[in-house]
Motif scaffolding. Sequence first.
Motif, PDB file in Angstrom:
ATOM      1  N   ARG A 246       0.841  -1.282   0.108  1.00  0.00           N
ATOM      2  CA  ARG A 246      -0.024  -0.155   0.033  1.00  0.00           C
ATOM      3  C   ARG A 246       0.800   1.233   0.057  1.00  0.00           C
ATOM      4  NH1 ARG A 246      -1.849   3.259   3.609  1.00  0.00           N
ATOM      5  NH2 ARG A 246      -2.022   2.403   5.452  1.00  0.00           N
ATOM      6  N   LEU A 247       0.707   2.095  -1.100  1.00  0.00           N
ATOM      7  CA  LEU A 247       1.407   3.358  -1.053  1.00  0.00           C
ATOM      8  C   LEU A 247       0.707   4.591  -0.551  1.00  0.00           C
ATOM      9  CD1 LEU A 247       2.691   2.945  -4.724  1.00  0.00           C
ATOM     10  CD2 LEU A 247       3.774   2.586  -2.786  1.00  0.00           C
ATOM     11  N   SER A 248       1.438   5.519   0.034  1.00  0.00           N
ATOM     12  CA  SER A 248       0.995   6.995   0.255  1.00  0.00           C
ATOM     13  C   SER A 248       2.184   7.943   0.070  1.00  0.00           C
ATOM     14  CB  SER A 248       0.407   6.713   1.864  1.00  0.00           C
ATOM     15  OG  SER A 248       1.866   6.528   2.478  1.00  0.00           O
ATOM     16  N   PHE A 249       1.979   8.955   0.083  1.00  0.00           N
ATOM     17  CA  PHE A 249       2.865  10.248   0.218  1.00  0.00           C
ATOM     18  C   PHE A 249       3.831   9.980   0.978  1.00  0.00           C
ATOM     19  CE2 PHE A 249      -0.622  11.466  -2.615  1.00  0.00           C
ATOM     20  CZ  PHE A 249       0.042  11.818  -3.693  1.00  0.00           C
ATOM     21  N   ALA A 250       5.187  10.086   0.624  1.00  0.00           N
ATOM     22  CA  ALA A 250       6.289  10.039   1.823  1.00  0.00           C
ATOM     23  C   ALA A 250       6.420  11.616   2.503  1.00  0.00           C
ATOM     24  CB  ALA A 250       7.493  10.051   0.995  1.00  0.00           C
ATOM     25  N   SER A 251       6.823  11.808   3.498  1.00  0.00           N
ATOM     26  CA  SER A 251       7.011  12.986   4.391  1.00  0.00           C
ATOM     27  C   SER A 251       8.149  14.041   3.648  1.00  0.00           C
ATOM     28  CB  SER A 251       7.514  12.542   5.646  1.00  0.00           C
ATOM     29  OG  SER A 251       8.874  12.339   5.687  1.00  0.00           O
ATOM     30  N   ASP A 252       7.723  15.143   3.877  1.00  0.00           N
ATOM     31  CA  ASP A 252       8.588  16.111   3.416  1.00  0.00           C
ATOM     32  C   ASP A 252       9.917  15.872   4.182  1.00  0.00           C
ATOM     33  OD1 ASP A 252       6.637  17.344   2.488  1.00  0.00           O
ATOM     34  OD2 ASP A 252       6.236  19.134   3.769  1.00  0.00           O
ATOM     35  N   ARG A 253      10.122  15.415   5.382  1.00  0.00           N
ATOM     36  CA  ARG A 253      11.391  15.084   6.007  1.00  0.00           C
ATOM     37  C   ARG A 253      12.158  13.867   4.982  1.00  0.00           C
ATOM     38  NH1 ARG A 253      11.498  12.768  11.735  1.00  0.00           N
ATOM     39  NH2 ARG A 253      12.162  10.974  10.700  1.00  0.00           N
ATOM     40  N   ASP A 254      11.449  13.115   4.630  1.00  0.00           N
ATOM     41  CA  ASP A 254      11.984  11.929   3.667  1.00  0.00           C
ATOM     42  C   ASP A 254      12.480  12.686   2.220  1.00  0.00           C
ATOM     43  OD1 ASP A 254      11.782   9.893   5.468  1.00  0.00           O
ATOM     44  OD2 ASP A 254       9.975   9.077   4.813  1.00  0.00           O
ATOM     45  N   LEU A 255      11.792  13.505   1.961  1.00  0.00           N
ATOM     46  CA  LEU A 255      12.314  14.139   0.524  1.00  0.00           C
ATOM     47  C   LEU A 255      13.459  14.797   0.856  1.00  0.00           C
ATOM     48  CD1 LEU A 255      11.271  15.013  -2.364  1.00  0.00           C
ATOM     49  CD2 LEU A 255      10.021  16.887  -1.206  1.00  0.00           C
ATOM     50  N   ALA A 256      13.481  15.500   1.684  1.00  0.00           N
ATOM     51  CA  ALA A 256      14.770  16.420   1.994  1.00  0.00           C
ATOM     52  C   ALA A 256      15.779  15.554   2.362  1.00  0.00           C
ATOM     53  CB  ALA A 256      14.745  17.323   3.276  1.00  0.00           C
ATOM     54  N   SER A 257      15.865  14.303   3.157  1.00  0.00           N
ATOM     55  CA  SER A 257      16.784  13.654   3.627  1.00  0.00           C
ATOM     56  C   SER A 257      17.510  12.658   2.550  1.00  0.00           C
ATOM     57  CB  SER A 257      16.530  12.751   4.702  1.00  0.00           C
ATOM     58  OG  SER A 257      15.638  11.810   4.741  1.00  0.00           O
ATOM     59  N   MET A 258      16.170  12.061   1.581  1.00  0.00           N
ATOM     60  CA  MET A 258      16.678  11.160   0.342  1.00  0.00           C
ATOM     61  C   MET A 258      16.942  11.730  -0.838  1.00  0.00           C
ATOM     62  SD  MET A 258      13.829   8.173   1.340  1.00  0.00           S
ATOM     63  CE  MET A 258      13.785   7.378   2.590  1.00  0.00           C
ATOM     64  N   LEU A 259      16.349  12.764  -1.152  1.00  0.00           N
ATOM     65  CA  LEU A 259      16.622  13.476  -2.551  1.00  0.00           C
ATOM     66  C   LEU A 259      17.062  14.997  -2.446  1.00  0.00           C
ATOM     67  CD1 LEU A 259      13.307  12.304  -4.407  1.00  0.00           C
ATOM     68  CD2 LEU A 259      15.725  11.372  -4.285  1.00  0.00           C
ATOM     69  N   GLY A 260      17.037  15.675  -1.332  1.00  0.00           N
ATOM     70  CA  GLY A 260      17.660  16.850  -1.013  1.00  0.00           C
ATOM     71  C   GLY A 260      17.037  18.014  -1.631  1.00  0.00           C
ATOM     72  N   LEU A 261      15.580  17.684  -1.569  1.00  0.00           N
ATOM     73  CA  LEU A 261      14.593  18.614  -2.120  1.00  0.00           C
ATOM     74  C   LEU A 261      13.481  18.826  -1.197  1.00  0.00           C
ATOM     75  CD1 LEU A 261      13.795  16.260  -5.340  1.00  0.00           C
ATOM     76  CD2 LEU A 261      15.389  18.361  -5.451  1.00  0.00           C
ATOM     77  N   ILE A 262      12.850  19.943  -1.570  1.00  0.00           N
ATOM     78  CA  ILE A 262      11.535  20.708  -0.745  1.00  0.00           C
ATOM     79  C   ILE A 262      10.465  20.369  -1.537  1.00  0.00           C
ATOM     80  CG2 ILE A 262      13.076  22.180   0.541  1.00  0.00           C
ATOM     81  CD1 ILE A 262      12.028  24.404  -1.357  1.00  0.00           C
ATOM     82  N   PRO A 263       9.174  20.499  -1.029  1.00  0.00           N
ATOM     83  CA  PRO A 263       7.961  20.227  -1.766  1.00  0.00           C
ATOM     84  C   PRO A 263       7.974  21.487  -2.747  1.00  0.00           C
ATOM     85  CG  PRO A 263       7.628  20.166   0.614  1.00  0.00           C
ATOM     86  CD  PRO A 263       9.070  20.559   0.498  1.00  0.00           C
ATOM     87  N   GLY A 264       7.511  21.125  -3.986  1.00  0.00           N
ATOM     88  CA  GLY A 264       7.381  22.062  -5.024  1.00  0.00           C
ATOM     89  C   GLY A 264       8.397  22.101  -5.893  1.00  0.00           C
ATOM     90  N   SER A 265       9.512  21.505  -5.593  1.00  0.00           N
ATOM     91  CA  SER A 265      10.824  21.145  -6.416  1.00  0.00           C
ATOM     92  C   SER A 265      11.271  19.799  -6.736  1.00  0.00           C
ATOM     93  CB  SER A 265      12.177  21.935  -5.672  1.00  0.00           C
ATOM     94  OG  SER A 265      11.949  23.150  -5.465  1.00  0.00           O
ATOM     95  N   VAL A 266      10.234  19.064  -6.493  1.00  0.00           N
ATOM     96  CA  VAL A 266      10.417  17.469  -6.767  1.00  0.00           C
ATOM     97  C   VAL A 266      10.660  17.329  -8.107  1.00  0.00           C
ATOM     98  CG1 VAL A 266       9.407  15.323  -6.253  1.00  0.00           C
ATOM     99  CG2 VAL A 266       9.005  17.182  -4.674  1.00  0.00           C
ATOM    100  N   THR A 267      11.611  16.562  -8.736  1.00  0.00           N
ATOM    101  CA  THR A 267      12.121  16.454  -9.952  1.00  0.00           C
ATOM    102  C   THR A 267      12.769  15.069  -9.902  1.00  0.00           C
ATOM    103  OG1 THR A 267      13.520  17.223 -11.727  1.00  0.00           O
ATOM    104  CG2 THR A 267      14.302  17.566  -9.391  1.00  0.00           C
ATOM    105  N   PRO A 268      12.769  14.303 -11.178  1.00  0.00           N
ATOM    106  CA  PRO A 268      13.567  12.988 -11.053  1.00  0.00           C
ATOM    107  C   PRO A 268      15.108  13.369 -11.149  1.00  0.00           C
ATOM    108  CG  PRO A 268      12.581  13.354 -13.266  1.00  0.00           C
ATOM    109  CD  PRO A 268      11.937  14.485 -12.081  1.00  0.00           C
TER     110      PRO A 268
END
Length: 162
Positions: free
Chosen positions: A81-103
């Motif tokens: 089951r999938l859900s949206f990951a947290s902003d914290r995971d986004l920052a720690s794993m991809l070095g991004l902030i919401p609104g800047s998500v990119t491959p």
Amino acid sequence: MYGKTETLQLLDREGISYELYEHAAVFTAAQAIAAHIPHGEFGAKNLFLRDDKHRAYYLVVLPDQKRVSLREIQERLGARRLSFASDRDLASMLGLIPGSVTPLGALNDVEHRVGIVIDQEIVDAGRVAVHPCENTATVLLATNDLIELLTRHGSKVCVAAL
């Protein structure tokens, strides 16, 4: 850590052809469309997802206008089951902030924990418009160049008909 400058320098070093468009910050696909960024027909929206055990993470890249449920994505990937990951995971794993998500944020995933899933329609279009790790610019590049770049840097990239 790859930000806009480092990402553009990498594209240049790797000999990847791209078009750069600077613009006011946009935080959603709808805002990007409203901003009339050139080549909007190649625009992508990005969903940063995780499974219910926080073991599998995915960055799903879809055409701007496409609507797909999390359940459909989950079924196509054979994921839990999938859900949206947290902003914290986004920052720690991809070095991004919401609104800047990119491959291109996968370049910051040194542990290669995030699987990149690119919708078949984006591959079929041949080009894709994504942020270069900041939402004040958009780069238009060949989809195959993006996939090859991410793969060379250790990312697991999968193309799926979503």
